[in-house]
Design an enzyme around this catalytic site. Structure first.
Site, PDB file in Angstrom:
ATOM      1  N   LEU A  14       7.088  -3.510   0.291  1.00 42.23           N
ATOM      2  CA  LEU A  14       7.920  -4.553   1.705  1.00 42.23           C
ATOM      3  C   LEU A  14       7.647  -4.673   3.034  1.00 42.23           C
ATOM      4  O   LEU A  14       8.982  -4.323   3.481  1.00 42.23           O
ATOM      5  CB  LEU A  14       9.404  -4.071   0.441  1.00 42.23           C
ATOM      6  CG  LEU A  14      10.018  -4.122  -0.211  1.00 42.23           C
ATOM      7  CD1 LEU A  14      11.324  -3.434  -1.333  1.00 42.23           C
ATOM      8  CD2 LEU A  14       9.150  -5.398  -1.184  1.00 42.23           C
ATOM      9  N   GLY A  23       5.530  -8.324   2.481  1.00 43.54           N
ATOM     10  CA  GLY A  23       5.608  -7.983   0.857  1.00 43.54           C
ATOM     11  C   GLY A  23       7.323  -8.900   0.875  1.00 43.54           C
ATOM     12  O   GLY A  23       7.426  -8.927  -0.214  1.00 43.54           O
ATOM     13  N   ASP A  70       9.586   0.531  -2.141  1.00 46.17           N
ATOM     14  CA  ASP A  70       9.101   0.563  -0.780  1.00 46.17           C
ATOM     15  C   ASP A  70       9.406   2.460  -0.686  1.00 46.17           C
ATOM     16  O   ASP A  70      10.144   2.635  -1.219  1.00 46.17           O
ATOM     17  CB  ASP A  70       9.918  -0.018   0.176  1.00 46.17           C
ATOM     18  CG  ASP A  70       8.655  -0.104   1.486  1.00 46.17           C
ATOM     19  OD1 ASP A  70       7.431  -0.611   1.753  1.00 46.17           O
ATOM     20  OD2 ASP A  70       9.251   0.736   2.089  1.00 46.17           O
ATOM     21  N   ARG A  71       8.593   2.776   0.050  1.00 42.86           N
ATOM     22  CA  ARG A  71       8.704   4.306   0.382  1.00 42.86           C
ATOM     23  C   ARG A  71      10.070   3.839   0.567  1.00 42.86           C
ATOM     24  O   ARG A  71      10.990   5.353   1.353  1.00 42.86           O
ATOM     25  CB  ARG A  71       7.568   4.862   1.479  1.00 42.86           C
ATOM     26  CG  ARG A  71       6.837   4.895   0.094  1.00 42.86           C
ATOM     27  CD  ARG A  71       5.416   5.967   1.140  1.00 42.86           C
ATOM     28  NE  ARG A  71       4.294   5.956  -0.230  1.00 42.86           N
ATOM     29  CZ  ARG A  71       2.977   6.697   0.229  1.00 42.86           C
ATOM     30  NH1 ARG A  71       2.741   6.596   1.809  1.00 42.86           N
ATOM     31  NH2 ARG A  71       2.314   6.967  -0.615  1.00 42.86           N
ATOM     32  N   ASN A  98      -5.632  -5.790   0.809  1.00 41.62           N
ATOM     33  CA  ASN A  98      -6.744  -6.667   1.452  1.00 41.62           C
ATOM     34  C   ASN A  98      -8.337  -5.349   0.724  1.00 41.62           C
ATOM     35  O   ASN A  98      -8.586  -5.151   1.783  1.00 41.62           O
ATOM     36  CB  ASN A  98      -7.368  -6.713   2.661  1.00 41.62           C
ATOM     37  CG  ASN A  98      -6.966  -8.018   3.411  1.00 41.62           C
ATOM     38  OD1 ASN A  98      -6.946  -9.251   2.947  1.00 41.62           O
ATOM     39  ND2 ASN A  98      -5.969  -7.804   4.849  1.00 41.62           N
ATOM     40  N   GLY A 155       0.305 -14.229   6.471  1.00 35.97           N
ATOM     41  CA  GLY A 155       0.885 -13.687   7.513  1.00 35.97           C
ATOM     42  C   GLY A 155       2.045 -14.037   7.172  1.00 35.97           C
ATOM     43  O   GLY A 155       2.911 -14.067   6.231  1.00 35.97           O
ATOM     44  N   LYS A 184     -11.555 -14.095  -0.398  1.00 41.67           N
ATOM     45  CA  LYS A 184     -10.914 -13.724   1.417  1.00 41.67           C
ATOM     46  C   LYS A 184     -11.057 -12.768   1.660  1.00 41.67           C
ATOM     47  O   LYS A 184     -11.562 -13.673   2.968  1.00 41.67           O
ATOM     48  CB  LYS A 184      -9.354 -12.400   0.157  1.00 41.67           C
ATOM     49  CG  LYS A 184      -8.126 -12.053   1.266  1.00 41.67           C
ATOM     50  CD  LYS A 184      -7.783 -13.209   2.425  1.00 41.67           C
ATOM     51  CE  LYS A 184      -6.191 -13.460   3.060  1.00 41.67           C
ATOM     52  NZ  LYS A 184      -6.683 -11.977   3.850  1.00 41.67           N
ATOM     53  N   ASN A 238     -11.793 -14.409   5.567  1.00 40.29           N
ATOM     54  CA  ASN A 238     -11.455 -13.218   6.829  1.00 40.29           C
ATOM     55  C   ASN A 238     -12.657 -13.796   8.215  1.00 40.29           C
ATOM     56  O   ASN A 238     -12.462 -13.501   9.067  1.00 40.29           O
ATOM     57  CB  ASN A 238     -10.762 -11.869   6.953  1.00 40.29           C
ATOM     58  CG  ASN A 238      -9.520 -12.124   6.313  1.00 40.29           C
ATOM     59  OD1 ASN A 238      -9.284 -13.148   5.864  1.00 40.29           O
ATOM     60  ND2 ASN A 238      -8.873 -11.132   6.609  1.00 40.29           N
ATOM     61  N   GLU A 246     -12.627 -16.944   9.422  1.00 39.97           N
ATOM     62  CA  GLU A 246     -11.947 -16.399  10.716  1.00 39.97           C
ATOM     63  C   GLU A 246     -11.823 -15.451  12.334  1.00 39.97           C
ATOM     64  O   GLU A 246     -11.575 -16.347  13.132  1.00 39.97           O
ATOM     65  CB  GLU A 246     -10.171 -16.208   9.711  1.00 39.97           C
ATOM     66  CG  GLU A 246      -9.107 -15.638  11.243  1.00 39.97           C
ATOM     67  CD  GLU A 246      -7.938 -14.910  10.227  1.00 39.97           C
ATOM     68  OE1 GLU A 246      -7.586 -13.693  10.706  1.00 39.97           O
ATOM     69  OE2 GLU A 246      -7.748 -14.514   9.136  1.00 39.97           O
TER      70      GLU A 246
END
Length: 290
Positions: A8, A12, A30-31, A85, A113, A163, A167, A170
């Site tokens: 998260l 996320g 999430d941690r 990724n 992003g 993807k 990239n 990009e």
């Protein structure tokens, strides 16, 4: 639709918000306990109704361990989606391992992003027709509104492959803008470099979201004086060039943009020292001593 979401962070957490705003039930882990809806992976899985779908959005270094842990907790009919990724070549072995327990696997290339919550996320997914069809309500809510922004690129691995190439492109686009910026900055004629970039945002063939972001950066720091010319890479550009070599595809621009990032990390290039030494040896050209 119900979805588990692991990781998260900046992306996320925003994905969870966007999905909830669209009416989906998202249980996140999430941690960081301040962000998490569950205290553990076991609790996350327990809060989901079978057949479950869990989206993994964690850093590359812990993706494998996270998916392995899920493989021990999930069962027949459940689906794991890796939205990080990851390298495409990791997807096939993961899918095969999960399939032994009847668990489906989708690889999702995610672009957008920190702006994705507002604008939507471009999604490139790989997986079986049945698994992708089942997750379409989630994909439809995450993608930008309208016709574009989603593709079922092919079987497992195709999403991360797409993807990776995205990239790599990009890298090349960013470096073209960067070289143009440097030339404009050094020109004796151009007095308003930020204004030039801003003028390109409408009516030109070079307009793009990256150009919009370049305008944002130059508005905040017109000569980029606050930054150091150092650029990391997260792997996708390297993998793209490796694939170009494997398939004998000429990739001049993307390869050059990747190597330029390597050069940015050298305070004093050994290669350029060698060139200076050779020019001095064969032509007596002056050298600059350190």
């Amino acid at each position: 639709m119900q979805l588990g979401l692991i990781g998260l962070g900046k992306m996320g957490g925003n994905m969870r918000d966007r999905l909830r705003e669209a009416g989906h039930e998202v249980v996140g882990f999430d941690r960081n306990p301040d962000l998490s809806d569950a205290a553990s992976l076991e609790e996350l899985v327990g809060k989901l109704q079978a057949p479950r779908a869990i989206w993994v959005m964690v850093p590359a270094g812990v993706t494998e361990a996270t998916i392995d842990a899920l493989g021990a907790l999930l069962g027949e009919g459940d689906i794991v989606i890796d939205g990080g990724n990851s390298r495409f070549s990791d997807d096939g072995p993961r899918a095969e391992k999960l399939a032994e327990s009847g668990i489906g696997y989708i690889d999702a290339g995610v672009s957008g992003g920190v702006w994705g919550k507002q604008n939507g996320y471009a999604l490139m997914v790989g997986g079986s027709d049945a698994d992708v069809a089942r997750l379409m309500p989630i994909f439809e809510s995450l993608k930008p509104a309208g016709e574009f922004g989603f593709v079922h690129a092919g079987p497992v691995g195709a999403g991360h492959y797409a993807k990776m190439v995205h990239n790599g492109i990009e890298y090349g686009l960013m470096h073209a803008y960067a070289e143009g910026f440097e030339l404009l900055e050094k020109s004796e004629l151009v007095q308003n470099v930020p204004g030039v970039f801003r003028s390109w945002r409408e009516g030109t063939v070079v307009r793009s979201w990256l150009l919009d972001l370049m305008d944002n950066a130059l508005t905040a720091d017109p000569h980029l004086d606050e930054l150091k010319g150092y650029a990391e890479d997260t792997g996708e550009g390297r993998w793209t060039v490796e694939e170009a070599i494997r398939l004998a595809v000429p990739m001049h621009v993307i390869a050059a943009s990747l190597f330029a990032r390597f050069a940015s990390r050298q305070d004093d290039s050994p290669a350029m020292k060698a060139i200076a030494a050779l020019r001095n040896q064969f032509g007596g050209h002056a050298v600059t001593k350190s």
